[in-house]
Scaffold this active site. Sequence first.
Site, PDB file in Angstrom:
ATOM      1  N   GLU A   8       0.881  -1.164   0.000  1.00 20.58           N
ATOM      2  CA  GLU A   8       0.000   0.000   0.000  1.00 20.58           C
ATOM      3  C   GLU A   8       0.923   1.220   0.000  1.00 20.58           C
ATOM      4  O   GLU A   8       1.795   1.314   0.864  1.00 20.58           O
ATOM      5  CB  GLU A   8      -0.866  -0.031   1.263  1.00 20.58           C
ATOM      6  CG  GLU A   8      -1.953   0.984   1.242  1.00 20.58           C
ATOM      7  CD  GLU A   8      -2.767   0.987   2.536  1.00 20.58           C
ATOM      8  OE1 GLU A   8      -3.341   2.035   2.839  1.00 20.58           O
ATOM      9  OE2 GLU A   8      -2.805  -0.044   3.222  1.00 20.58           O
ATOM     10  N   ARG A  41       4.975 -12.895   9.669  1.00 17.20           N
ATOM     11  CA  ARG A  41       5.649 -11.635   9.367  1.00 17.20           C
ATOM     12  C   ARG A  41       6.945 -11.545  10.166  1.00 17.20           C
ATOM     13  O   ARG A  41       7.134 -12.253  11.159  1.00 17.20           O
ATOM     14  CB  ARG A  41       4.747 -10.449   9.657  1.00 17.20           C
ATOM     15  CG  ARG A  41       4.417 -10.254  11.120  1.00 17.20           C
ATOM     16  CD  ARG A  41       3.297  -9.241  11.335  1.00 17.20           C
ATOM     17  NE  ARG A  41       3.635  -7.922  10.889  1.00 17.20           N
ATOM     18  CZ  ARG A  41       2.980  -7.261   9.909  1.00 17.20           C
ATOM     19  NH1 ARG A  41       1.977  -7.819   9.286  1.00 17.20           N
ATOM     20  NH2 ARG A  41       3.333  -6.048   9.580  1.00 17.20           N
ATOM     21  N   LYS A  47       3.638   1.110   9.827  1.00 20.71           N
ATOM     22  CA  LYS A  47       3.859   2.330   9.039  1.00 20.71           C
ATOM     23  C   LYS A  47       3.272   3.552   9.723  1.00 20.71           C
ATOM     24  O   LYS A  47       3.796   4.646   9.583  1.00 20.71           O
ATOM     25  CB  LYS A  47       3.283   2.156   7.631  1.00 20.71           C
ATOM     26  CG  LYS A  47       4.256   1.406   6.725  1.00 20.71           C
ATOM     27  CD  LYS A  47       3.812   1.411   5.292  1.00 20.71           C
ATOM     28  CE  LYS A  47       2.880   0.264   5.043  1.00 20.71           C
ATOM     29  NZ  LYS A  47       2.535   0.077   3.628  1.00 20.71           N
TER      30      LYS A  47
END
Length: 558
Positions: free
Chosen positions: A36, A262, A272
């Site tokens: 994204e 992850r 983020k």
Amino acid sequence: MSTEQTTTTTNFLRTIVSDDLASGKHQSVVTRFPPEPNGYLHIGHAKSIFLNFGLARDFGGRCHLRFDDTNPVKEEAEYIESIKESVRWLGFNWGEHLYHASEYFEQLYQWAEHLIRQGKAYVDDLSPEQIKEYRGTLTEPGKESPFRNRSFEENLDQFQRMRAGEFPDGAKVLRAKIDMASPNMNLRDPVMYRILHAVHPHVGDTWCIYPMYDFTHGQSDAIEGITHSICTLEFESHRPLYEWFLENLPVPAKPRQYEFARLNLSYTVMSKRKLQELVNTDLVNGWDDPRMPTIMGLKRRGFTSAAIRTFCERIGVGRSDAWIGYELLEECVRNDLNENAIRAMAVLHPVKLVIDNYEEDKTEFFEVANHPVKHELGTRKILFSREVMIDADDFMEHPSKGFHRLTVGGEVKLKYAFVIKCTGMVKDEHGRIIELHADYDPGSTNGPVTSDGRKIKGVIHWVSASDAATVEVRLFDRLFSDPNPDRGGADYRQFLNPESLKTLLNCRVEPALLDAVPGQSFQFERLGYFCADEKDSQPGKPVFNRVVTLRDTWGAKN
Ligand code: ATP
Ligand code: MG
């Protein structure tokens, strides 16, 4: 198609891909990396990049770079550019396969209408708060919205008017009609579209309704013919929803999703939102601050893409969440630079040492190897003169036990040059040592041994005061002083390491270092690895970043 693998370690996804090719389920593998564009990529993304692009490379397939740009508000062109640069720097190329989810908005819109016509989606006028309230909890089923049973004609009309811009932001949403009592919260009539009167960085003002990520992601994979849709474990519970959309829509393919754990790295944060906050509140100097876990930050710090690749191979790919110690990342870059960086001498906290029995105007050169074992990296000549600079840390007026470096009356070897004996010191009016005096032993150039054959324990680095250049050096350390600054409850910012950056303006280095190319790394002997900063270095005026401290395995061997 080549099945030759260039990655040394295997993992469960490689096995799946290899089996699917062997059984003929797929003719070739197609993966994608779908960021994204709402921030810079970080070291966690590197794991996903090496996995997705690595699979495609090693199994002769292809990997797409797709911007999952469903949210027009948080996305910026700067992020798009930095993401491309990061992927390229890590050594991958998407070729012509660069996509934006926003390019599928028209198709997605048509598919939304398709679901409405099938009675499988409806326009809901509940407020966002009500929708949340009606959703229920993990232990209680949700409640159906009073708008759930609108006719498909009414839904279609409402949805078309949403698209036409007749309603303000938040007035209505389009929801999938699945099951408000499902134990999987993602299936409780998830929102597919919301109204947002915002200009999109890629498709401009074409749209005032935007599809949700969950209504976009799986279908984008289907449109692109992705064979293995790889994502992190938190999307496991979304998989039934993605599959529901794929089952109920006339999609060209039905990609299968696989989840992996992850990367969690100690002493840093990777959300983020938090990285953005550090940037916005000036707690760091931008997304590419050398202390940031971003790929551009690591690059600027002096990490190499080879070191990041080794790191990603060593952490492997599995399905259970684990924490990786920051030391491992440091070890990977240290090993790489140990092998490849040219050596140089630098003095971070200079103190002048005058060698009184060395002739005043005399100078001489010592030829030294640029690397202890890679002789192909050549040699250089370093100047020796009556006055040299040594590091303040290498002298102690009152030496502690086990201190083998310089003290008044003690001897030390000046690396590559002579053994010297300290004869005295000069202090300023505040009692600070400003000058040391010594005598040298002219017959001691072969190793740390005096002319009368005594072995000297301490070896220190130095530069000649007559030709050393003055440069700025930035000593970076971990951004956080706690291994898990992200732990629940506490504000991660309270764990920021106040010592994460120390700027030294008066460091002295071999003069040749003035020609360092931005991005070039060196081992400053006995100190660590340093890299000429890409942004702040000027021609003839480099600024050096400390990449990582030293543990020289070559040195230990020699
Ligand atoms: P956010 O912090 O906003 O939740 P994100 O990290 O999920 O963002 P995306 O841009 O959606 O960011 O991530 C792109 C891809 O990178 C996704 O496929 C995601 O699974 C993967 N990814 C993100 N973080 C990690 C991580 N820590 N380890 C491995 N892969 C990751
Ligand atoms: Mg995400």
